[in-house]
Design an enzyme around this catalytic site. Structure first.
Site, PDB file in Angstrom:
ATOM      1  N   HIS A 135      53.136 -23.884  -5.340  1.00 23.43           N
ATOM      2  CA  HIS A 135      51.790 -23.408  -4.993  1.00 23.43           C
ATOM      3  C   HIS A 135      51.133 -22.789  -6.219  1.00 23.43           C
ATOM      4  O   HIS A 135      51.757 -22.567  -7.247  1.00 23.43           O
ATOM      5  CB  HIS A 135      51.807 -22.446  -3.798  1.00 23.43           C
ATOM      6  CG  HIS A 135      52.338 -21.075  -4.079  1.00 23.43           C
ATOM      7  ND1 HIS A 135      52.140 -20.008  -3.237  1.00 23.43           N
ATOM      8  CD2 HIS A 135      53.061 -20.581  -5.114  1.00 23.43           C
ATOM      9  CE1 HIS A 135      52.716 -18.935  -3.734  1.00 23.43           C
ATOM     10  NE2 HIS A 135      53.284 -19.252  -4.868  1.00 23.43           N
ATOM     11  N   HIS A 175      59.126 -30.051  -0.468  1.00 26.67           N
ATOM     12  CA  HIS A 175      58.836 -30.869  -1.655  1.00 26.67           C
ATOM     13  C   HIS A 175      57.368 -31.272  -1.742  1.00 26.67           C
ATOM     14  O   HIS A 175      57.040 -32.400  -2.079  1.00 26.67           O
ATOM     15  CB  HIS A 175      59.765 -32.100  -1.716  1.00 26.67           C
ATOM     16  CG  HIS A 175      61.177 -31.720  -2.009  1.00 26.67           C
ATOM     17  ND1 HIS A 175      62.080 -31.417  -1.018  1.00 26.67           N
ATOM     18  CD2 HIS A 175      61.820 -31.553  -3.176  1.00 26.67           C
ATOM     19  CE1 HIS A 175      63.238 -31.090  -1.580  1.00 26.67           C
ATOM     20  NE2 HIS A 175      63.104 -31.154  -2.883  1.00 26.67           N
ATOM     21  N   CYS A 218      53.392 -14.223 -10.325  1.00 30.98           N
ATOM     22  CA  CYS A 218      53.020 -15.234  -9.340  1.00 30.98           C
ATOM     23  C   CYS A 218      51.536 -15.490  -9.557  1.00 30.98           C
ATOM     24  O   CYS A 218      50.703 -15.179  -8.752  1.00 30.98           O
ATOM     25  CB  CYS A 218      53.296 -14.720  -7.939  1.00 30.98           C
ATOM     26  SG  CYS A 218      53.344 -16.026  -6.709  1.00 30.98           S
ATOM     27  N   GLU A 256      59.506 -15.421  -0.163  1.00 30.31           N
ATOM     28  CA  GLU A 256      59.096 -16.130  -1.372  1.00 30.31           C
ATOM     29  C   GLU A 256      60.197 -15.986  -2.426  1.00 30.31           C
ATOM     30  O   GLU A 256      60.404 -16.856  -3.254  1.00 30.31           O
ATOM     31  CB  GLU A 256      57.787 -15.513  -1.880  1.00 30.31           C
ATOM     32  CG  GLU A 256      57.166 -16.238  -3.024  1.00 30.31           C
ATOM     33  CD  GLU A 256      55.793 -15.665  -3.348  1.00 30.31           C
ATOM     34  OE1 GLU A 256      54.827 -16.058  -2.699  1.00 30.31           O
ATOM     35  OE2 GLU A 256      55.715 -14.810  -4.252  1.00 30.31           O
TER      36      GLU A 256
HETATM   37 ZN   LIG Z   1      54.347 -17.966  -6.054  1.00 34.26          ZN
END
Ligand SMILES: [Zn+2]
Length: 116
Positions: A14, A64, A24, A106
């Site tokens: 992402h 994926h 991130c 995460e």
């Molecule tokens: Zn991330």
């Protein structure tokens, strides 16, 4: 009362446009996301809370993938947890007396839990 718990996960990339976490950030990057789905109910449908395979199917759709391409919202852990929750609600709508709790990790030490 029955409590179903399914621990599973998916690997996906992402990219966040409004990231305020330096690690991130706005670059595309991947995570090995972990998911825990908990469903509490008194009433069974076909003698089950829900088929485990159905939950896996919902989550496997993200595996994926570039989440920015397959989801129509910014794929933060928060909104991914709500997405899985909403998919489960759609499927379990005929069973009104349910409680669904979805936790998405995460990273090993960073998770979000969504419920209503
Ligand atoms: Zn991330």
């Amino acid at each position: 009362m029955y409590i179903l718990k399914l621990k599973t996960g998916f690997s996906a990339a992402h990219q966040l446009t409004n990231a305020y976490d330096e690690k991130c950030n706005a670059s595309i990057h991947g995570h090995n996301w972990k998911v825990l789905v908990e469903i509490k109910t008194e009433k069974l449908i076909n003698n089950m809370v829900i088929d485990f395979k159905k939950i896996k199917e919902i989550i496997d759709e993200l595996d994926h993938k570039n989440l920015n391409e397959v989801l129509d919202f910014e794929p933060t852990a928060e909104l991914i947890a709500k997405y899985i929750y909403d998919k489960l609600v759609d499927f379990l709508l005929k069973n009104k007396k349910i409680e669904i709790i979805v936790t998405v990790w995460e990273a090993d030490n960073a998770s979000i839990t969504y419920f209503e």
